[in-house]
Design an enzyme around this catalytic site. Structure first.
Site, PDB file in Angstrom:
ATOM      1  N   GLY A  36       0.809  -1.053   0.134  1.00 57.62           N
ATOM      2  CA  GLY A  36       0.035  -0.002  -0.109  1.00 57.62           C
ATOM      3  C   GLY A  36       0.885   1.072   0.066  1.00 57.62           C
ATOM      4  N   ARG A  37       0.302   2.452   0.161  1.00 59.02           N
ATOM      5  CA  ARG A  37       1.149   3.504   0.561  1.00 59.02           C
ATOM      6  C   ARG A  37       1.836   3.825   1.618  1.00 59.02           C
ATOM      7  NH1 ARG A  37      -3.532   7.252  -1.149  1.00 59.02           N
ATOM      8  NH2 ARG A  37      -2.958   8.015   0.766  1.00 59.02           N
ATOM      9  N   GLU A  77       5.619   4.132   1.762  1.00 63.35           N
ATOM     10  CA  GLU A  77       6.582   5.197   1.484  1.00 63.35           C
ATOM     11  C   GLU A  77       6.997   5.856   2.733  1.00 63.35           C
ATOM     12  OE1 GLU A  77       3.466   7.591  -0.444  1.00 63.35           O
ATOM     13  OE2 GLU A  77       3.432   6.289  -2.223  1.00 63.35           O
ATOM     14  N   CYS A  82       4.367  -6.466  -2.069  1.00 61.28           N
ATOM     15  CA  CYS A  82       4.094  -5.358  -2.923  1.00 61.28           C
ATOM     16  C   CYS A  82       4.922  -3.935  -2.625  1.00 61.28           C
ATOM     17  CB  CYS A  82       2.633  -5.016  -2.775  1.00 61.28           C
ATOM     18  SG  CYS A  82       1.826  -3.885  -4.066  1.00 61.28           S
ATOM     19  N   HIS A  83       4.503  -3.057  -2.142  1.00 60.10           N
ATOM     20  CA  HIS A  83       5.201  -1.746  -1.851  1.00 60.10           C
ATOM     21  C   HIS A  83       5.995  -2.123  -0.538  1.00 60.10           C
ATOM     22  CE1 HIS A  83       2.829  -0.147  -5.260  1.00 60.10           C
ATOM     23  NE2 HIS A  83       3.599   0.940  -5.310  1.00 60.10           N
ATOM     24  N   TYR A  94       5.810  -5.353  -6.278  1.00 61.46           N
ATOM     25  CA  TYR A  94       4.905  -4.755  -7.253  1.00 61.46           C
ATOM     26  C   TYR A  94       6.165  -4.156  -8.314  1.00 61.46           C
ATOM     27  CZ  TYR A  94       1.291  -2.359  -9.751  1.00 61.46           C
ATOM     28  OH  TYR A  94       0.484  -1.857 -10.750  1.00 61.46           O
TER      29      TYR A  94
END
Length: 191
Positions: A87-88, A91, A117-118, A137
């Site tokens: 997800g975000r 970050e 993923c992320h 990802y």
């Protein structure tokens, strides 16, 4: 009983958070879901990333995910494994010094780590992928390469294992992702 640290944050990917968390509890692990600056009982917002034929994933509001442990109470030596959803959230989680220290502990001790993923963005920032083979990802692939890792371009429903590390491109791989994590945790399900 094995203990897993589950590192998440606001706008984590909904499926990559809720489904593995529940699967790990189903197996019988004690799973502590934590987020920096949040305590047991607080929630994080999730985002649903979907693959609908566009050039990248779409994003929709998800659910509230309730944390069951306080980040400040984490003692890394108490855990047998680490899981990092995507997800975000990765970050900004990768900007947190304690998050990076936690990740480095698991790699220094060769403990099982699963990232999807992320979530791999936290690993690249922590400096633990150099010389490793892993997936993520596809948009995170260049970060893996820049950090010295060897990006593996695999189908979205598969997982890749390199020693103590299990990685996967996205949530369609949950079955493979958790199955491989269980193996490196030394667990198996007999039917």
């Amino acid at each position: 009983m094995k203990k897993v640290l589950f590192l998440t944050g606001d706008f984590t990917e909904d499926y990559e958070t809720m489904v593995p968390f529940q699967m790990l509890e189903l197996i019988g692990y004690t799973v502590h879901a934590v987020c920096p600056d949040k305590k047991k009982g607080d929630t994080v917002k999730t985002a649903i990333h979907d693959f609908e034929g566009d050039q990248t994933y779409t994003e929709k509001p998800g659910h509230l995910f309730k944390l069951n442990y306080s980040f400040d109470d984490v003692k890394v030596n108490d855990y047998d494994g680490l899981v990092i959803p995507g997800g975000r959230a990765p970050e900004y989680l990768r900007l947190n010094k304690k998050v990076l220290e936690i990740v480095n502990h698991f790699f220094a001790e060769n403990k099982p780590v699963a990232a999807i993923c992320h979530g791999i963005q936290i690993l690249t920032t922590a400096g633990v992928v150099k010389g490793r083979k892993l997936t993520a990802y596809p948009a995170v692939g260049p970060e893996v390469t820049t950090a010295g890792g060897e990006f593996q371009d695999i189908p979205v429903d598969k997982a890749f294992v390199d020693g103590n590390l299990v990685t996967s491109p996205a949530w369609p791989a949950h079955a493979a992702f958790i199955r491989e994590f269980m193996k490196i945790m030394g667990s198996k399900i007999e039917l």
